[in-house]
Design a protein around this motif. Sequence first.
Motif: not given
Length: 427
Positions: A148, A181, A368, A373, A376-377
């Motif tokens: 990510f 993102v 994250a 985030e 979530r991660r």
Amino acid sequence: MSRLVVRHLSQLATPQGKAARTGAAQGRISRVEDAALVCEDGRISWIGTDADFVAAHGDAPRADDVVLDGRGKTALPGFVDPHTHIPWAGYRESEFNERLKGKTYAEIAAAGGGIVSTVAATRAASVEELAAVTGERLDRMLLHGTTFCEAKTGYGLDLASERKQLAALKAAAAGHPVGVVATALPGHEVPLERRGSEAQKARYVAECCDEILPALAADGARFVDVFCEHGVFDLAESRRILEAGKAVGLAPRLHADELTPLGGARLAAEVGALSADHLLFAQPDGIHAMAKAGVVATLLPGTSVFLRMNRYAPAREMVASGVAVALGTDCNPGSSYTESLPAVAFFATIGMGLTVEEALTAMTLNAAASVGEAARRGTLEPGKAGDVVLVDGRNLEHLVYHYGVNPVTDVVVAGSQVVRDGRRIRA
Ligand code: NIG
Ligand code: FE
């Protein structure tokens, strides 16, 4: 949906929780020896020792199980890169050599190199060309364990070119395993056509606030960023751009105190930024303000090395002050050309004195958190995204200890294996 099961891992190492870790907790890593891990429906569903796996699930795989052999390997959460500039065209390798011959980053920029030369190449590129090179960078990130990332505009510096960069980023990210993102960064530099007078510069700041940021927000950007630096955007201009971004729904983050101690760390705290980045010259009052406001310090030690700064951000002081430290590559053609977070972790440990455990938290859970985030991660825990990296080596230390090579052998994204034995595979 089929299960993905990793058996017989030498070690599984992860931070824990759904929020950034600070202080001593940044170095607190859960380690399970001889571990197993299960992903179902795109998420992690079970973690424990391999013996516990056999007790809970039996030794024989189900017919539709995908089973990975973790022998000799260590499982880590998928890495999160919270600061990149990947949609760019052109290269600046000559500047690399000019710095070796004694020039500084600021001198090269003043002589017409630097960000504006990448702006010229990026403006000249088609959206397809930009998407192609951006996709190649996402591919290399994935091979180095990044699952990510954040990616910025900022090499367009006019409405059409900033939108083109974002469109290229979205095209490259569509269907790519690496989650992306976007950050709107029209406040990366003053474009050449808006230089020469304070009025011209003010006109560009107004364009950023009134036209470019609203358009990029409508196109799907989640953050607004500014290069707050002596000779670029001062504190008042940076604040104005960040507030304008907030007004159209963009969450602020900031290139702060990178080359000079301008006070960006404090500004980040005052505007409620999720993250302040670089921070080589952050002062104690700024660090204290960040700790109090819960601003993540996204540190980019690869940039310190690449620009031959002879200094790093004061990471140890930040940890001691209760600031969450994250790590990013800053992947860009001028100040840090790498997609490798393991390389950055090497500089963070050797250069800034983070422990291996602190560096792992910095490139997973705290990274994250830097991009909103963390719920979530960023950890290997049931319910989190099924993003898993396997490193060649019997424990976490091998992530950094075996430097200058890519230690990542396998990558799982949302419960599907996408890299096997160092090569991309497609379902
Ligand atoms: O994060 N500081 C400003 N932006 C980049 C450098 C971009 C460039 O040199 O092209 C950075 O270091
Ligand atoms: Fe940057």
